[in-house]
Motif scaffolding. Sequence first.
Motif, PDB file in Angstrom:
ATOM      1  N   TYR A 177     -24.543   4.473  -7.787  1.00 27.30           N
ATOM      2  CA  TYR A 177     -23.749   3.287  -7.488  1.00 27.30           C
ATOM      3  C   TYR A 177     -23.858   2.900  -6.017  1.00 27.30           C
ATOM      4  O   TYR A 177     -23.850   3.756  -5.137  1.00 27.30           O
ATOM      5  CB  TYR A 177     -22.287   3.512  -7.879  1.00 27.30           C
ATOM      6  N   GLY A 178     -23.922   1.593  -5.792  1.00 30.01           N
ATOM      7  CA  GLY A 178     -24.027   1.096  -4.423  1.00 30.01           C
ATOM      8  C   GLY A 178     -22.754   1.260  -3.640  1.00 30.01           C
ATOM      9  O   GLY A 178     -22.761   1.297  -2.409  1.00 30.01           O
ATOM     10  N   ALA A 179     -21.613   1.372  -4.353  1.00 33.29           N
ATOM     11  CA  ALA A 179     -20.309   1.617  -3.740  1.00 33.29           C
ATOM     12  C   ALA A 179     -19.342   1.932  -4.859  1.00 33.29           C
ATOM     13  O   ALA A 179     -19.600   1.629  -6.032  1.00 33.29           O
ATOM     14  CB  ALA A 179     -19.825   0.416  -2.940  1.00 33.29           C
ATOM     15  N   ILE A 180     -18.219   2.540  -4.503  1.00 31.80           N
ATOM     16  CA  ILE A 180     -17.131   2.756  -5.453  1.00 31.80           C
ATOM     17  C   ILE A 180     -15.879   2.147  -4.852  1.00 31.80           C
ATOM     18  O   ILE A 180     -15.580   2.349  -3.672  1.00 31.80           O
ATOM     19  CB  ILE A 180     -16.942   4.249  -5.790  1.00 31.80           C
ATOM     20  N   ALA A 181     -15.159   1.355  -5.648  1.00 29.59           N
ATOM     21  CA  ALA A 181     -13.935   0.712  -5.199  1.00 29.59           C
ATOM     22  C   ALA A 181     -12.742   1.497  -5.739  1.00 29.59           C
ATOM     23  O   ALA A 181     -12.610   1.671  -6.956  1.00 29.59           O
ATOM     24  CB  ALA A 181     -13.877  -0.733  -5.686  1.00 29.59           C
ATOM     25  N   LEU A 182     -11.897   1.964  -4.841  1.00 33.68           N
ATOM     26  CA  LEU A 182     -10.740   2.776  -5.212  1.00 33.68           C
ATOM     27  C   LEU A 182      -9.466   2.018  -4.858  1.00 33.68           C
ATOM     28  O   LEU A 182      -9.334   1.504  -3.747  1.00 33.68           O
ATOM     29  CB  LEU A 182     -10.776   4.117  -4.485  1.00 33.68           C
ATOM     30  N   THR A 183      -8.525   1.992  -5.806  1.00 28.50           N
ATOM     31  CA  THR A 183      -7.362   1.116  -5.639  1.00 28.50           C
ATOM     32  C   THR A 183      -6.018   1.842  -5.669  1.00 28.50           C
ATOM     33  O   THR A 183      -4.978   1.187  -5.663  1.00 28.50           O
ATOM     34  CB  THR A 183      -7.363   0.028  -6.730  1.00 28.50           C
ATOM     35  N   SER A 184      -6.014   3.156  -5.681  1.00 30.48           N
ATOM     36  CA  SER A 184      -4.753   3.896  -5.571  1.00 30.48           C
ATOM     37  C   SER A 184      -5.077   5.340  -5.224  1.00 30.48           C
ATOM     38  O   SER A 184      -6.183   5.826  -5.498  1.00 30.48           O
ATOM     39  CB  SER A 184      -3.962   3.848  -6.883  1.00 30.48           C
ATOM     40  N   PRO A 185      -4.123   6.051  -4.623  1.00 40.96           N
ATOM     41  CA  PRO A 185      -4.353   7.473  -4.348  1.00 40.96           C
ATOM     42  C   PRO A 185      -4.646   8.276  -5.607  1.00 40.96           C
ATOM     43  O   PRO A 185      -5.474   9.190  -5.582  1.00 40.96           O
ATOM     44  CB  PRO A 185      -3.038   7.909  -3.696  1.00 40.96           C
ATOM     45  N   MET A 186      -3.972   7.947  -6.717  1.00 47.63           N
ATOM     46  CA  MET A 186      -4.209   8.672  -7.974  1.00 47.63           C
ATOM     47  C   MET A 186      -5.650   8.524  -8.427  1.00 47.63           C
ATOM     48  O   MET A 186      -6.298   9.496  -8.832  1.00 47.63           O
ATOM     49  CB  MET A 186      -3.265   8.156  -9.059  1.00 47.63           C
ATOM     50  N   ILE A 187      -6.164   7.293  -8.367  1.00 46.54           N
ATOM     51  CA  ILE A 187      -7.542   7.053  -8.781  1.00 46.54           C
ATOM     52  C   ILE A 187      -8.508   7.724  -7.818  1.00 46.54           C
ATOM     53  O   ILE A 187      -9.532   8.285  -8.230  1.00 46.54           O
ATOM     54  CB  ILE A 187      -7.805   5.543  -8.883  1.00 46.54           C
ATOM     55  N   ALA A 188      -8.181   7.683  -6.538  1.00 46.31           N
ATOM     56  CA  ALA A 188      -9.048   8.334  -5.545  1.00 46.31           C
ATOM     57  C   ALA A 188      -9.167   9.825  -5.826  1.00 46.31           C
ATOM     58  O   ALA A 188     -10.270  10.387  -5.800  1.00 46.31           O
ATOM     59  CB  ALA A 188      -8.499   8.099  -4.142  1.00 46.31           C
ATOM     60  N   ARG A 189      -8.050  10.474  -6.090  1.00 48.21           N
ATOM     61  CA  ARG A 189      -8.095  11.920  -6.358  1.00 48.21           C
ATOM     62  C   ARG A 189      -8.873  12.221  -7.624  1.00 48.21           C
ATOM     63  O   ARG A 189      -9.595  13.231  -7.698  1.00 48.21           O
ATOM     64  CB  ARG A 189      -6.662  12.466  -6.433  1.00 48.21           C
ATOM     65  N   ARG A 190      -8.760  11.349  -8.620  1.00 47.82           N
ATOM     66  CA  ARG A 190      -9.511  11.547  -9.864  1.00 47.82           C
ATOM     67  C   ARG A 190     -11.014  11.398  -9.610  1.00 47.82           C
ATOM     68  O   ARG A 190     -11.822  12.186 -10.115  1.00 47.82           O
ATOM     69  CB  ARG A 190      -9.040  10.525 -10.900  1.00 47.82           C
ATOM     70  N   ALA A 191     -11.404  10.395  -8.837  1.00 47.87           N
ATOM     71  CA  ALA A 191     -12.823  10.191  -8.532  1.00 47.87           C
ATOM     72  C   ALA A 191     -13.379  11.369  -7.750  1.00 47.87           C
ATOM     73  O   ALA A 191     -14.492  11.837  -8.007  1.00 47.87           O
ATOM     74  CB  ALA A 191     -13.009   8.891  -7.750  1.00 47.87           C
ATOM     75  N   THR A 209      -4.522   4.846  -0.178  1.00 48.84           N
ATOM     76  CA  THR A 209      -5.750   5.265  -0.863  1.00 48.84           C
ATOM     77  C   THR A 209      -6.731   5.878   0.126  1.00 48.84           C
ATOM     78  O   THR A 209      -7.380   6.894  -0.169  1.00 48.84           O
ATOM     79  CB  THR A 209      -6.387   4.075  -1.587  1.00 48.84           C
ATOM     80  N   SER A 210      -6.837   5.282   1.302  1.00 43.89           N
ATOM     81  CA  SER A 210      -7.725   5.835   2.330  1.00 43.89           C
ATOM     82  C   SER A 210      -7.297   7.242   2.733  1.00 43.89           C
ATOM     83  O   SER A 210      -8.135   8.128   2.935  1.00 43.89           O
ATOM     84  CB  SER A 210      -7.747   4.914   3.556  1.00 43.89           C
ATOM     85  N   ILE A 211      -6.001   7.444   2.853  1.00 37.97           N
ATOM     86  CA  ILE A 211      -5.498   8.773   3.211  1.00 37.97           C
ATOM     87  C   ILE A 211      -5.900   9.797   2.155  1.00 37.97           C
ATOM     88  O   ILE A 211      -6.335  10.914   2.477  1.00 37.97           O
ATOM     89  CB  ILE A 211      -3.968   8.735   3.391  1.00 37.97           C
ATOM     90  N   ALA A 212      -5.767   9.434   0.874  1.00 43.19           N
ATOM     91  CA  ALA A 212      -6.140  10.353  -0.198  1.00 43.19           C
ATOM     92  C   ALA A 212      -7.619  10.707  -0.124  1.00 43.19           C
ATOM     93  O   ALA A 212      -8.008  11.864  -0.364  1.00 43.19           O
ATOM     94  CB  ALA A 212      -5.814   9.737  -1.555  1.00 43.19           C
ATOM     95  N   VAL A 213      -8.461   9.727   0.215  1.00 45.24           N
ATOM     96  CA  VAL A 213      -9.903   9.980   0.353  1.00 45.24           C
ATOM     97  C   VAL A 213     -10.168  10.927   1.509  1.00 45.24           C
ATOM     98  O   VAL A 213     -10.914  11.908   1.384  1.00 45.24           O
ATOM     99  CB  VAL A 213     -10.664   8.647   0.541  1.00 45.24           C
ATOM    100  N   ARG A 214      -9.549  10.651   2.653  1.00 43.75           N
ATOM    101  CA  ARG A 214      -9.782  11.490   3.833  1.00 43.75           C
ATOM    102  C   ARG A 214      -9.217  12.898   3.645  1.00 43.75           C
ATOM    103  O   ARG A 214      -9.812  13.869   4.124  1.00 43.75           O
ATOM    104  CB  ARG A 214      -9.173  10.815   5.063  1.00 43.75           C
ATOM    105  N   GLU A 215      -8.108  13.020   2.946  1.00 44.48           N
ATOM    106  CA  GLU A 215      -7.545  14.349   2.690  1.00 44.48           C
ATOM    107  C   GLU A 215      -8.482  15.191   1.827  1.00 44.48           C
ATOM    108  O   GLU A 215      -8.434  16.423   1.886  1.00 44.48           O
ATOM    109  CB  GLU A 215      -6.179  14.223   2.017  1.00 44.48           C
ATOM    110  N   ALA A 216      -9.326  14.522   1.058  1.00 46.15           N
ATOM    111  CA  ALA A 216     -10.312  15.228   0.239  1.00 46.15           C
ATOM    112  C   ALA A 216     -11.576  15.562   1.032  1.00 46.15           C
ATOM    113  O   ALA A 216     -12.514  16.148   0.485  1.00 46.15           O
ATOM    114  CB  ALA A 216     -10.681  14.388  -0.980  1.00 46.15           C
ATOM    115  N   GLY A 217     -11.599  15.198   2.306  1.00 44.67           N
ATOM    116  CA  GLY A 217     -12.746  15.510   3.151  1.00 44.67           C
ATOM    117  C   GLY A 217     -13.860  14.493   3.084  1.00 44.67           C
ATOM    118  O   GLY A 217     -14.962  14.756   3.577  1.00 44.67           O
ATOM    119  N   LEU A 218     -13.597  13.316   2.514  1.00 47.52           N
ATOM    120  CA  LEU A 218     -14.618  12.284   2.396  1.00 47.52           C
ATOM    121  C   LEU A 218     -14.355  11.166   3.399  1.00 47.52           C
ATOM    122  O   LEU A 218     -13.294  11.101   4.025  1.00 47.52           O
ATOM    123  CB  LEU A 218     -14.647  11.730   0.968  1.00 47.52           C
ATOM    124  N   VAL A 219     -15.319  10.274   3.531  1.00 50.09           N
ATOM    125  CA  VAL A 219     -15.265   9.203   4.531  1.00 50.09           C
ATOM    126  C   VAL A 219     -15.041   7.869   3.837  1.00 50.09           C
ATOM    127  O   VAL A 219     -15.675   7.575   2.808  1.00 50.09           O
ATOM    128  CB  VAL A 219     -16.577   9.153   5.344  1.00 50.09           C
TER     129      VAL A 219
END
Length: 254
Positions: A177-191, A209-219
């Motif tokens: 995928y060229g990008a993934i669009a995440l729209t909530s912390p719950m969805i981010a954690r699932r992805a 949502t950004s915080i959930a992504v960064r807490e998982a160690g991703l950018v």
Amino acid sequence: MSSAASPRPVLVTRPAGRGGALLSELDQRGIEVVHQPLIRLVPAHGDELDAGLGLLADGAYTHLVVTSRTAAEALAEAVVPAGTAVIAVGEGTARQLRASGHPVSHVAAGSGAALVEEMPSVDGEAAVLFPASAAASRTVPAGLRAKGYRVHEVTAYRPVPVEPPAAIAVGLATGAYGAIALTSPMIARRAVALGIHASTPIVTIGEPTSIAVREAGLVVARQAEETTDAALARAVQQVLAAAPPAPARPCDAP
């Protein structure tokens, strides 16, 4: 060899029934999309919610605080007295409340933290009904209690993981995928749990949502400037425009 590689589609992960506006925005920009929900939202029915709505109708609360469109939908048949201030997070939530006939007193910016910041401190006499997801963060109830509000939390809906088709899961893990669009912390954690390839830019709709992504160690490649579908689509478009072209793929024929 092919002369040019086909652009990779964008993976949209909103729950079923929630992605239409975003898909339309992306389509208008000529962006190919794959829509695969990673969670489904199940309404909560039972004594807890019924009791909260009964107290709401009786005028027991000075404020009704609603932080998502799904929670607003759970209030479609609720009786909200004229003296109860209805506070919404984001315009989407506010529109859903108004569609159910509930006048909105204040629309906070698109996060629970913004709502807490915008609410004044009180002396403990203000009582809040907070219907939310069973997996909601503690930002709103904890923040409001720290400002002197008595907060009654009730579960309005529950997120349930959706197992995507194998092709989607493999594509996500291998960079299809060229990008993934995440729209909530719950969805981010699932992805994140499914695995996001390092080459896949992550685009988010807001700071939680950004915080959930960064807490998982991703950018986070880009966060939408506003918590709207149009702003998220623009952010996706900007990320795709800045991305290097995908490598050419060999042709099947010799």
